[in-house]
Scaffold this motif. Sequence first.
Motif, PDB file in Angstrom:
ATOM      1  N   ARG A 138       0.754  -1.451   0.234  1.00  0.00           N
ATOM      2  CA  ARG A 138      -0.050   0.076  -0.035  1.00  0.00           C
ATOM      3  C   ARG A 138       0.841   1.470   0.095  1.00  0.00           C
ATOM      4  O   ARG A 138       1.865   1.483   0.786  1.00  0.00           O
ATOM      5  CB  ARG A 138      -0.562  -0.096   1.269  1.00  0.00           C
ATOM      6  CG  ARG A 138      -1.821  -1.287   1.378  1.00  0.00           C
ATOM      7  CD  ARG A 138      -2.766  -1.162   2.591  1.00  0.00           C
ATOM      8  NE  ARG A 138      -3.863  -0.143   1.800  1.00  0.00           N
ATOM      9  CZ  ARG A 138      -4.309   0.722   2.664  1.00  0.00           C
ATOM     10  NH1 ARG A 138      -4.040   0.905   3.887  1.00  0.00           N
ATOM     11  NH2 ARG A 138      -5.492   1.357   2.095  1.00  0.00           N
ATOM     12  N   LEU A 139       0.831   2.142  -1.021  1.00  0.00           N
ATOM     13  CA  LEU A 139       1.524   3.380  -1.340  1.00  0.00           C
ATOM     14  C   LEU A 139       0.735   4.394  -1.074  1.00  0.00           C
ATOM     15  O   LEU A 139       0.058   4.881  -1.790  1.00  0.00           O
ATOM     16  CB  LEU A 139       2.019   3.075  -2.647  1.00  0.00           C
ATOM     17  CG  LEU A 139       3.377   4.122  -2.928  1.00  0.00           C
ATOM     18  CD1 LEU A 139       4.540   4.056  -2.012  1.00  0.00           C
ATOM     19  CD2 LEU A 139       3.706   3.986  -4.439  1.00  0.00           C
ATOM     20  N   PRO A 140       1.165   5.382  -0.209  1.00  0.00           N
ATOM     21  CA  PRO A 140       0.444   6.535   0.044  1.00  0.00           C
ATOM     22  C   PRO A 140       0.535   7.457  -0.919  1.00  0.00           C
ATOM     23  O   PRO A 140       1.723   7.352  -1.613  1.00  0.00           O
ATOM     24  CB  PRO A 140       0.891   7.146   1.464  1.00  0.00           C
ATOM     25  CG  PRO A 140       1.589   6.086   2.091  1.00  0.00           C
ATOM     26  CD  PRO A 140       2.122   4.975   0.960  1.00  0.00           C
ATOM     27  N   VAL A 141      -0.186   8.417  -1.437  1.00  0.00           N
ATOM     28  CA  VAL A 141      -0.299   9.511  -2.349  1.00  0.00           C
ATOM     29  C   VAL A 141      -0.327  10.804  -1.632  1.00  0.00           C
ATOM     30  O   VAL A 141      -1.446  10.874  -0.767  1.00  0.00           O
ATOM     31  CB  VAL A 141      -1.533   9.484  -3.426  1.00  0.00           C
ATOM     32  CG1 VAL A 141      -1.008  10.369  -4.321  1.00  0.00           C
ATOM     33  CG2 VAL A 141      -1.273   7.975  -4.144  1.00  0.00           C
ATOM     34  N   VAL A 142       0.832  11.474  -1.797  1.00  0.00           N
ATOM     35  CA  VAL A 142       0.996  12.938  -1.116  1.00  0.00           C
ATOM     36  C   VAL A 142       1.090  13.966  -1.940  1.00  0.00           C
ATOM     37  O   VAL A 142       1.912  13.928  -2.814  1.00  0.00           O
ATOM     38  CB  VAL A 142       2.074  12.681  -0.110  1.00  0.00           C
ATOM     39  CG1 VAL A 142       2.427  13.979   0.870  1.00  0.00           C
ATOM     40  CG2 VAL A 142       1.863  11.415   0.843  1.00  0.00           C
ATOM     41  N   GLU A 143       0.421  15.017  -1.584  1.00  0.00           N
ATOM     42  CA  GLU A 143       0.661  16.284  -2.304  1.00  0.00           C
ATOM     43  C   GLU A 143       0.849  17.654  -1.094  1.00  0.00           C
ATOM     44  O   GLU A 143      -0.145  17.509  -0.362  1.00  0.00           O
ATOM     45  CB  GLU A 143      -0.827  16.548  -3.076  1.00  0.00           C
ATOM     46  CG  GLU A 143      -0.620  17.862  -3.919  1.00  0.00           C
ATOM     47  CD  GLU A 143      -1.985  17.940  -4.809  1.00  0.00           C
ATOM     48  OE1 GLU A 143      -1.702  18.057  -6.125  1.00  0.00           O
ATOM     49  OE2 GLU A 143      -3.091  17.373  -4.540  1.00  0.00           O
ATOM     50  N   ASN A 144       1.802  18.174  -1.426  1.00  0.00           N
ATOM     51  CA  ASN A 144       2.155  19.439  -0.480  1.00  0.00           C
ATOM     52  C   ASN A 144       2.113  18.740   0.892  1.00  0.00           C
ATOM     53  O   ASN A 144       1.666  19.479   2.022  1.00  0.00           O
ATOM     54  CB  ASN A 144       1.271  20.550  -0.722  1.00  0.00           C
ATOM     55  CG  ASN A 144       0.961  21.139  -2.107  1.00  0.00           C
ATOM     56  OD1 ASN A 144       2.141  21.318  -2.724  1.00  0.00           O
ATOM     57  ND2 ASN A 144      -0.001  21.436  -2.470  1.00  0.00           N
ATOM     58  N   GLY A 145       2.841  17.448   1.089  1.00  0.00           N
ATOM     59  CA  GLY A 145       2.696  16.946   2.458  1.00  0.00           C
ATOM     60  C   GLY A 145       1.795  16.349   3.124  1.00  0.00           C
ATOM     61  O   GLY A 145       1.524  15.562   3.880  1.00  0.00           O
TER      62      GLY A 145
END
Length: 170
Positions: A138-145
Motif C-alpha cells: 500500500r503506497l500513500p499518495v501525498v500532495e504538499n505533504g
Amino acid sequence: NQEMRARFLEQRGRRMKSQAHEIMHKDLTAVTEKDRVEDALHVLYNQRLTGLPVVKDDWVLVGFLSENDILQAAFPTYLEFLAESSFLESNEGGLVQRLSSVANRTVGELMNTHPNFVEPTSSLVTVADMMIRKRIKRLPVVENGRLVGIIDRGAFFEHMMEKRKHEEND
C-alpha cells in the motif's frame, strides 16, 4: 544514481500517460501517532488492510504502520531468541504475551518514520517500480505533504487489466 533512475522512470512513465491520481483510493483510512497499536490492529483486521498511513492534523503524513512492523515488535530479536531457550520450544504463549504488550504501545513507537510515497502526478511506472523494489503493498499518495490517497496492488492491477482490455478493443 537514484536521481537518474527516477528521471528515467518518469520520462518512460510519461509515454504511458497514466498517473497515480487515476488509480488511488480517496477513502483515507489512517491512524495518528498517539493511537494505540491495538486500535490500529482492529482497523487493519476489520478493513482487511496490510498497513495504514500515520497522519498529524490536516492529514500531514508522518509515518506508516504495517502488519510487519507490528509482528517484528512482537517477535523476539535473534539475541533474545537465543537467550530464551524456552522460546525454542514453540512457546506460543510467550509470543501471545509479547503481542499483547505491543498492542498497548502507541503507533508512533512502531511506525516507519520515513514512509515511502508518490505524488498524484507520478507515473504508474514509478508506482510499480517503488512497489517492487521496496516490497510495498500500500503506497500513500501525498500532495504538499498531505495524504490525498493510497494505491494498493489490487488497484494497480485492476487499472492495468482495464487498460489492456481497452487496447485490445481498439
